[in-house]
Design an enzyme around this catalytic site. Structure first.
Site, PDB file in Angstrom:
ATOM      1  N   TYR A  10     -44.538  88.710  82.345  1.00  0.00           N
ATOM      2  CA  TYR A  10     -46.094  88.479  82.077  1.00  0.00           C
ATOM      3  C   TYR A  10     -46.228  87.712  82.666  1.00  0.00           C
ATOM      4  O   TYR A  10     -47.058  88.027  83.355  1.00  0.00           O
ATOM      5  CB  TYR A  10     -46.009  88.667  80.287  1.00  0.00           C
ATOM      6  CG  TYR A  10     -47.277  88.439  80.256  1.00  0.00           C
ATOM      7  CD1 TYR A  10     -48.060  89.827  80.510  1.00  0.00           C
ATOM      8  CD2 TYR A  10     -48.325  87.113  80.013  1.00  0.00           C
ATOM      9  CE1 TYR A  10     -49.260  89.825  79.738  1.00  0.00           C
ATOM     10  CE2 TYR A  10     -49.575  87.461  79.190  1.00  0.00           C
ATOM     11  CZ  TYR A  10     -50.392  89.355  79.335  1.00  0.00           C
ATOM     12  OH  TYR A  10     -51.374  88.785  79.136  1.00  0.00           O
TER      13      TYR A  10
ATOM     14  N   THR B 135     -56.287  89.603  69.603  1.00  0.00           N
ATOM     15  CA  THR B 135     -56.192  91.817  70.003  1.00  0.00           C
ATOM     16  C   THR B 135     -54.386  92.421  69.366  1.00  0.00           C
ATOM     17  O   THR B 135     -54.779  91.638  68.587  1.00  0.00           O
ATOM     18  CB  THR B 135     -56.619  91.731  71.433  1.00  0.00           C
ATOM     19  OG1 THR B 135     -55.599  91.262  72.073  1.00  0.00           O
ATOM     20  CG2 THR B 135     -57.698  91.307  71.929  1.00  0.00           C
TER      21      THR B 135
HETATM   22  N1  LIG Z   1     -55.347  88.624  73.628  1.00  0.00           N
HETATM   23  C1  LIG Z   1     -54.912  87.623  74.572  1.00  0.00           C
HETATM   24  O1  LIG Z   1     -54.235  86.700  74.062  1.00  0.00           O
HETATM   25  C2  LIG Z   1     -54.682  87.319  75.761  1.00  0.00           C
HETATM   26  C3  LIG Z   1     -54.527  86.938  76.938  1.00  0.00           C
HETATM   27  C4  LIG Z   1     -55.198  86.320  78.798  1.00  0.00           C
HETATM   28  C5  LIG Z   1     -54.799  87.552  79.074  1.00  0.00           C
HETATM   29  N2  LIG Z   1     -55.286  89.149  78.092  1.00  0.00           N
HETATM   30  C6  LIG Z   1     -55.221  90.488  79.021  1.00  0.00           C
HETATM   31  O2  LIG Z   1     -56.120  90.856  78.419  1.00  0.00           O
HETATM   32  C7  LIG Z   1     -56.435  92.582  78.948  1.00  0.00           C
HETATM   33  C8  LIG Z   1     -56.921  93.094  77.393  1.00  0.00           C
HETATM   34  O3  LIG Z   1     -55.538  93.090  76.523  1.00  0.00           O
HETATM   35  P1  LIG Z   1     -56.129  92.969  74.796  1.00  0.00           P
HETATM   36  O4  LIG Z   1     -55.604  91.531  74.757  1.00  0.00           O
HETATM   37  O5  LIG Z   1     -57.262  93.638  74.673  1.00  0.00           O
HETATM   38  O6  LIG Z   1     -54.693  93.974  74.274  1.00  0.00           O
HETATM   39  P2  LIG Z   1     -54.600  95.113  73.510  1.00  0.00           P
HETATM   40  O7  LIG Z   1     -56.012  95.910  72.739  1.00  0.00           O
HETATM   41  O8  LIG Z   1     -53.776  95.483  73.507  1.00  0.00           O
HETATM   42  O9  LIG Z   1     -55.932  96.206  74.839  1.00  0.00           O
HETATM   43  C9  LIG Z   1     -54.804  96.608  75.837  1.00  0.00           C
HETATM   44  C10 LIG Z   1     -55.663  97.455  76.485  1.00  0.00           C
HETATM   45  O10 LIG Z   1     -54.431  98.332  78.114  1.00  0.00           O
HETATM   46  C11 LIG Z   1     -54.596  99.413  77.977  1.00  0.00           C
HETATM   47  N3  LIG Z   1     -53.392  99.994  78.796  1.00  0.00           N
HETATM   48  C12 LIG Z   1     -51.976  99.625  78.140  1.00  0.00           C
HETATM   49  N4  LIG Z   1     -51.355 100.489  79.196  1.00  0.00           N
HETATM   50  C13 LIG Z   1     -52.440 100.911  79.972  1.00  0.00           C
HETATM   51  C14 LIG Z   1     -51.768 101.791  80.939  1.00  0.00           C
HETATM   52  N5  LIG Z   1     -50.925 102.549  81.875  1.00  0.00           N
HETATM   53  N6  LIG Z   1     -52.672 102.813  81.524  1.00  0.00           N
HETATM   54  C15 LIG Z   1     -54.633 102.461  81.214  1.00  0.00           C
HETATM   55  N7  LIG Z   1     -54.836 101.841  80.000  1.00  0.00           N
HETATM   56  C16 LIG Z   1     -53.972 100.219  79.662  1.00  0.00           C
HETATM   57  C17 LIG Z   1     -55.091  99.981  76.422  1.00  0.00           C
HETATM   58  O11 LIG Z   1     -54.912 101.235  76.136  1.00  0.00           O
HETATM   59  P3  LIG Z   1     -54.094 102.440  76.124  1.00  0.00           P
HETATM   60  O12 LIG Z   1     -52.788 102.299  75.171  1.00  0.00           O
HETATM   61  O13 LIG Z   1     -55.195 103.221  75.031  1.00  0.00           O
HETATM   62  O14 LIG Z   1     -53.756 102.763  77.223  1.00  0.00           O
HETATM   63  C18 LIG Z   1     -55.260  99.483  76.113  1.00  0.00           C
HETATM   64  O15 LIG Z   1     -57.170  99.522  75.768  1.00  0.00           O
HETATM   65  C19 LIG Z   1     -55.159  93.039  79.265  1.00  0.00           C
HETATM   66  O16 LIG Z   1     -54.697  92.910  81.002  1.00  0.00           O
HETATM   67  C20 LIG Z   1     -54.225  91.213  78.885  1.00  0.00           C
HETATM   68  O17 LIG Z   1     -53.334  91.014  79.338  1.00  0.00           O
HETATM   69  C21 LIG Z   1     -54.851  88.955  77.059  1.00  0.00           C
END
Ligand SMILES: NC(=O)c1ccc[n+]([C@@H]2O[C@H](COP(=O)([O-])OP(=O)(O)OC[C@H]3O[C@@H](n4cnc5c(N)ncnc54)[C@H](OP(=O)(O)O)[C@@H]3O)[C@@H](O)[C@H]2O)c1
Length: 280
Positions: A161, A196
């Protein structure tokens, strides 16, 4: 830096909109009167969100679900045409879809590493490649990517990651140098721990979901607060947006100014996470 951009009537395309940060961004943009294209793999969740955006949003707002898998490269040109066809233009693409990792280097298969890169790196690049030429043709545009603090700092049990998020930071910083004079803005977002489903959906070494909310995520900033910070900084034209509320945000600064100290602190992070999760 004092510039204020309004998202009213702007067409905003968000990937990863079915959950977490993407979902919160959709609702916050809807409140501001944006027209939304909501993408992820889960059609039902997207349709429910589109309905919610329309119900709670400003008069100018509209929203549609556009199901896609960012790893299905062959489909992305068609999805991009569909996005343009819907509202006639796309002002802002937020490459937010992503998947994390919770497993030690020693137990992580190459297949899991490749999956992380397919979703978190090549998925973002492929959609951006489909979208930016059309933005250049229309004469304006804005592309953002949700990277991570993990794109700046190495964190234990996230080797793949962290590598993927460092890669997108480099990619989009380099892209900015090539498209700014074509009237395309590029924003990188580096969230810390945000509450999330990220850790539940994270991949373990053999590719299965981790299935648990880990303590840092559980104590993190809410997705709604995160979305508000991101959009208010975008309105001001900030090119790199750190967002979070915990020690990980301090770690970003320490990494920049005292990198050796940060490496020592990371050993403490390793011991805590290994104990909490029984990682080998
Ligand atoms: N939460 C944190 O602490 C955190 C910190 C730093 C960065 N981020 C980044 O923030 C972004 C959003 O993450 P989140 O925290 O909101 O996590 P999340 O709740 O798990 O959401 C992830 C999203 O990505 C979508 N996704 C996953 N694989 C996909 C694919 N192959 N094609 C299209 N959509 C896909 C999922 O939807 P489906 O399953 O419906 O496809 C979901 O809508 C990510 O890039 C993550 O790395 C999060």
């Amino acid at each position: 830096m004092n510039r204020r951009k309004s998202f009213e009537n702007q067409v905003v395309w968000i990937t990863g909109a079915s959950s977490g940060i993407g979902e919160a961004l959709a609702l916050a943009f809807a409140k501001r009167g944006a027209k939304l294209i909501l993408s992820a793999r889960s059609t039902e969740k997207l349709e429910a969100l589109a309905q919610k955006c329309k119900e709670m949003a400003a008069d100018t707002s509209d929203a549609i679900a556009l199901t896609l898998d960012v790893t299905d490269e062959a489909s992305l040109a068609g999805k991009t045409k569909a996005a343009w066809f819907t509202f006639g233009q796309v002002d802002l693409l937020i490459n937010n879809a992503g998947i994390s990792q919770r497993s030690s280097f020693l137990t992580t298969s190459m297949e899991t590493y490749r999956t992380l890169f397919e979703v978190d790196v090549f998925g973002q690049i492929a959609l951006t490649k489909a979208v930016v030429p059309l933005m250049i043709e229309q004469g304006f545009g804005h592309v953002a990517v949700t990277a991570s603090v993990a794109g700046k700092v190495g964190a234990p049990f996230r080797t793949g990651y962290c590598a993927a998020k460092h890669a997108v930071m480099g990619f989009f910083d380099a892209l900015r140098t090539e498209v700014t004079d074509k009237n395309i803005e590029v924003t990188t977002i580096t969230p810390g721990y945000i509450r999330t489903s990220i850790s539940e959906n994270a991949l373990t070494g053999d590719g299965k979901a981790f299935g648990k909310v880990d303590s840092n995520i559980g104590k993190g900033m809410s997705a709604d607060d995160c979305a508000e910070v991101i959009i208010s900084k975008m309105e001001k034209g900030v090119a790199e947006i750190p967002v979070g509320k915990g020690m990980e945000m301090v770690a970003l600064k320490i990494k920049r100014w005292f990198p050796t100290l940060l490496l020592k602190m990371a050993n403490g992070m390793y011991k805590k996470a290994a104990k909490e999760n029984d990682f080998e």
